[in-house]
Design a protein around this motif. Sequence first.
Motif, PDB file in Angstrom:
ATOM      1  N   LYS A 338       0.874  -1.145   0.069  1.00  0.00           N
ATOM      2  CA  LYS A 338       0.040   0.037  -0.183  1.00  0.00           C
ATOM      3  C   LYS A 338       0.819   1.343   0.042  1.00  0.00           C
ATOM      4  O   LYS A 338       0.553   2.326  -0.707  1.00  0.00           O
ATOM      5  N   ALA A 339       2.027   1.143   0.764  1.00  0.00           N
ATOM      6  CA  ALA A 339       2.809   2.438   0.693  1.00  0.00           C
ATOM      7  C   ALA A 339       3.510   2.478  -0.708  1.00  0.00           C
ATOM      8  O   ALA A 339       3.557   3.920  -1.274  1.00  0.00           O
ATOM      9  N   ALA A 340       3.728   1.499  -1.528  1.00  0.00           N
ATOM     10  CA  ALA A 340       4.365   1.564  -2.754  1.00  0.00           C
ATOM     11  C   ALA A 340       3.163   2.324  -3.864  1.00  0.00           C
ATOM     12  O   ALA A 340       3.595   2.890  -4.584  1.00  0.00           O
ATOM     13  N   LEU A 341       1.990   1.886  -3.658  1.00  0.00           N
ATOM     14  CA  LEU A 341       0.870   2.180  -4.405  1.00  0.00           C
ATOM     15  C   LEU A 341       0.709   3.836  -4.156  1.00  0.00           C
ATOM     16  O   LEU A 341       0.555   4.622  -5.100  1.00  0.00           O
ATOM     17  N   PHE A 342       0.545   4.280  -2.850  1.00  0.00           N
ATOM     18  CA  PHE A 342       0.335   5.613  -2.752  1.00  0.00           C
ATOM     19  C   PHE A 342       1.847   6.714  -3.173  1.00  0.00           C
ATOM     20  O   PHE A 342       1.423   7.628  -3.814  1.00  0.00           O
ATOM     21  N   LEU A 343       3.083   5.972  -3.014  1.00  0.00           N
ATOM     22  CA  LEU A 343       4.070   7.047  -3.303  1.00  0.00           C
ATOM     23  C   LEU A 343       4.092   6.609  -5.019  1.00  0.00           C
ATOM     24  O   LEU A 343       4.442   7.754  -5.747  1.00  0.00           O
ATOM     25  N   GLY A 344       3.503   5.612  -5.738  1.00  0.00           N
ATOM     26  CA  GLY A 344       3.421   5.740  -7.221  1.00  0.00           C
ATOM     27  C   GLY A 344       2.458   6.654  -7.812  1.00  0.00           C
ATOM     28  O   GLY A 344       2.739   6.942  -8.955  1.00  0.00           O
ATOM     29  N   THR A 345       1.410   7.202  -7.150  1.00  0.00           N
ATOM     30  CA  THR A 345       0.720   8.234  -7.476  1.00  0.00           C
ATOM     31  C   THR A 345       1.313   9.648  -7.812  1.00  0.00           C
ATOM     32  O   THR A 345       0.818  10.274  -8.596  1.00  0.00           O
ATOM     33  N   ASP A 346       2.579   9.711  -7.128  1.00  0.00           N
ATOM     34  CA  ASP A 346       3.475  10.726  -7.553  1.00  0.00           C
ATOM     35  C   ASP A 346       4.360  10.667  -8.561  1.00  0.00           C
ATOM     36  O   ASP A 346       4.230  11.676  -9.748  1.00  0.00           O
TER      37      ASP A 346
END
Length: 579
Positions: A338-346
């Motif tokens: 989930k952390a990777a998915l959120f940082l991927g939105t940037d």
Amino acid sequence: MSASLNTALLVLAPGVPLLLGVLWSIPRLRRQVGRLTPWAALPALLLALVGRPGEAVELSWLLFGGFLGLTPTSQVFLFFTALIWFAAGIHGRRHLEQGSHCERFCVFWLFTLAGNIALIVALDVALFYTGFALMTFAAYGLIVHDGSERARRAGRVYLVLAVLGEALILAGLILAARATAAPLLPMLGELPQAIAGAPERNVIIACLWLGFGVKAGLPLLHFSLPLAYGAAPVSVAAALAGAMIKAGLLGWLVTLPLGADVFPGWGEAIIVTGLFAAFFGALVGVHQKQPRIVLAYSSISQMGLISVAIGAWMTFPALGPLLATAITIYAFHHALAKAALFLGTDVVRHRTRGFATWLWIGLSIPALALAGLMPSGLIAKGSLKDALAAAEAAPEAWQQLPLLLALAAVGTTALMARHLWLLRLEAAQDDAPSGAWYGWALVTAASLFGILLLPLWGMHGHWPFAAKDLVATVWPVAMGGLLAVIAWRLLRPWPVPPADVLELLTPLPCLAVRAGRAVGVTGPAIRQLLRHLQAMVLAGYQRADHRLGRFTEHLWRRDASLLFALLLAVLALAALHLS
């Protein structure tokens, strides 16, 4: 590792961010503190890798004392928590070192990190609650960082639910501590047995389950999550969804009477609530129009699946070792993905052509992991299903849990497909800073390969090598993908607002006007009645405040000495009675 180094790391893990946050109060040191802030999680990360469970550090200089240490479960939680904070700090260096309100962002970041680390390494109830409260309230400053109306609304909702959750947790912990042998400094390890034997055990369980459920996204207490995840900076959203939401889960694990006794009623209630969260999160999430809001509902759905395991543990204490391993592995897997998915939105917004293929492969890795096709997802879901299937003499309804979990995986796949589709619409709009790439690449690699570290902490999950296990893993993903394609071609998203339940509560005055109009009472008449009632309440409040003010002024001028003498007498009598 030597005992002295282990002791030093136990103190430094929460102490470094806390000390940096205190040093921030010296204006001339703020620039240096800002430069060190992204690295403040490194002592905790080192402790998670080389620390030794079972060794405690006593903090006798505190008011009531305190103890720091690690357990096998908390060591895993410490690893992914510290790694996510470190990656998010690298990602968000532009907020920590430059830009608007960077100093304010820095101090709230440090105190939130310190609280998150402290609650994991705390062995006694007082330090655990102190860390949890520090993390909860300091995070408010991160959510409202940009000062927009959207952020302020998200912060208000978050703060109201945070206060409600903290009140419930504090009430539950005080009642539980009273039932222990040392109520002034109870240890976390003593709580399960003490709660199981307490006369108010149902009240205690309800307070702790609901209080920590605010942080874990429990249904009807969840609506601060989509608002906060959507309004906060991306690095903060990654820490909220990856690390801080697991603080609620850890609270359940260390305080609820898991394995201490059989609680079939509570177990069934928690299982039903978890299944509702799993399907509700998927159903509402696929209708959202922002990638981060979709991920928020995915977190609610995934935490619902973990809640099912908590309920199973309450019902079948004999499954404790299997379920403890399954829950820990699932939390590890979900946090990093989930952390990777959120940082991927940037990083997806970066204007690039040469790396576009590799970028989308990287963005798909954590999505496929949550769907269950990557090693971490395979082990997490396989371990959970094995643990649930190990119950002997279970009722017939229990046998349907693996099927229900598989159907929930269909919803997870649909959510991930929706998320990637929305990312495609936001791609290549601006340039991401270099720190965003480094932080995202670190946590994405950890979500893919971090599962190999689990044996280091004594966690051995189930690898689904059998043909039937592979079929059971693949068909929910295939069905979820098919449903996503069908919905994309034939259906339109429903206009479900991000706060869902909250939106049904806020327009009540307008609904009252419409209801009155339907029965023949006009809108102005209802508004006049409401204004009249408001004036009556305000006048009554002013009269009470005037009388109370005169009473307190009279008391403090003439009778203060008598009041204090009476109070001291009562305290002296109580001390004599206790002695």
